[in-house]
Design a protein around this motif. Structure first.
Motif, PDB file in Angstrom:
ATOM      1  N   TYR A  43       0.840  -1.197   0.000  1.00  0.00           N
ATOM      2  CA  TYR A  43       0.000   0.000   0.000  1.00  0.00           C
ATOM      3  C   TYR A  43       0.873   1.245   0.000  1.00  0.00           C
ATOM      4  N   ARG A  44       0.341   2.311  -0.559  1.00  0.00           N
ATOM      5  CA  ARG A  44       0.944   3.631  -0.419  1.00  0.00           C
ATOM      6  C   ARG A  44       0.185   4.259   0.737  1.00  0.00           C
ATOM      7  N   VAL A  45       0.887   4.627   1.810  1.00  0.00           N
ATOM      8  CA  VAL A  45       0.240   5.194   2.987  1.00  0.00           C
ATOM      9  C   VAL A  45       0.835   6.569   3.279  1.00  0.00           C
ATOM     10  N   LYS A  46       0.050   7.391   3.963  1.00  0.00           N
ATOM     11  CA  LYS A  46       0.461   8.753   4.291  1.00  0.00           C
ATOM     12  C   LYS A  46       0.258   8.976   5.784  1.00  0.00           C
ATOM     13  N   GLY A  47       1.298   9.446   6.464  1.00  0.00           N
ATOM     14  CA  GLY A  47       1.223   9.707   7.903  1.00  0.00           C
ATOM     15  C   GLY A  47       0.148  10.722   8.231  1.00  0.00           C
ATOM     16  N   THR A  48      -0.687  10.424   9.214  1.00  0.00           N
ATOM     17  CA  THR A  48      -1.780  11.341   9.552  1.00  0.00           C
ATOM     18  C   THR A  48      -1.267  12.610  10.221  1.00  0.00           C
ATOM     19  N   GLU A  49      -0.143  12.531  10.923  1.00  0.00           N
ATOM     20  CA  GLU A  49       0.395  13.714  11.595  1.00  0.00           C
ATOM     21  C   GLU A  49       1.469  14.398  10.766  1.00  0.00           C
ATOM     22  N   THR A  50       2.298  13.624  10.076  1.00  0.00           N
ATOM     23  CA  THR A  50       3.438  14.188   9.351  1.00  0.00           C
ATOM     24  C   THR A  50       3.146  14.486   7.890  1.00  0.00           C
ATOM     25  N   GLY A  51       2.198  13.760   7.298  1.00  0.00           N
ATOM     26  CA  GLY A  51       1.914  13.918   5.879  1.00  0.00           C
ATOM     27  C   GLY A  51       2.935  13.209   5.005  1.00  0.00           C
ATOM     28  N   ARG A  52       3.872  12.536   5.615  1.00  0.00           N
ATOM     29  CA  ARG A  52       4.915  11.823   4.872  1.00  0.00           C
ATOM     30  C   ARG A  52       4.347  10.535   4.281  1.00  0.00           C
TER      31      ARG A  52
END
Length: 110
Positions: A43-52
């Motif tokens: 999966y391509r995931v994105k940090g909820t706090e960092t946006g990374r």
């Protein structure tokens, strides 16, 4: 190959014990499906706090609902004040979520 365990938009917890390249552990949102590698969904995931953004294998992720449900159960088992979980804010929930994550990561290692 099995269908994906998680769906796009779902909040998951990246729980890989050894994180490379400084990528943070924690909550991520599933952005898209990637082709399987070595027989495992990615999966391509994105940090909820960092946006990374990062690529994560399915085995590195845990569903947020399982964590939330366990945290609520732990909280309610020791809740002397009888204040419902749903009315508690992030500060009160955080230690229970951390305990639930620790408990789930211990179970997964067994």
């Amino acid at each position: 190959m099995n269908s994906q365990k998680f769906h796009i938009g779902q909040i998951v917890h990246f729980s890989e014990p050894e994180v490379k390249h400084g990528a943070p552990r924690g909550d991520h949102r599933v952005e898209r499906f990637l082709p399987p590698e070595s027989g495992e969904n990615q999966y391509r995931v994105k940090g909820t706090e960092t946006g990374r953004e990062r690529v994560a294998r399915e085995s590195q992720l845990g569903g947020r609902m399982a964590v939330e449900s366990l945290a609520q159960s732990l909280y309610e088992a020791e809740n002397a004040t009888q204040v419902p979980w749903a009315t508690r804010n992030r500060i009160v929930r955080a230690p229970w979520l951390k305990a639930a994550l620790l408990q789930l990561s211990t179970i997964e290692k067994v």
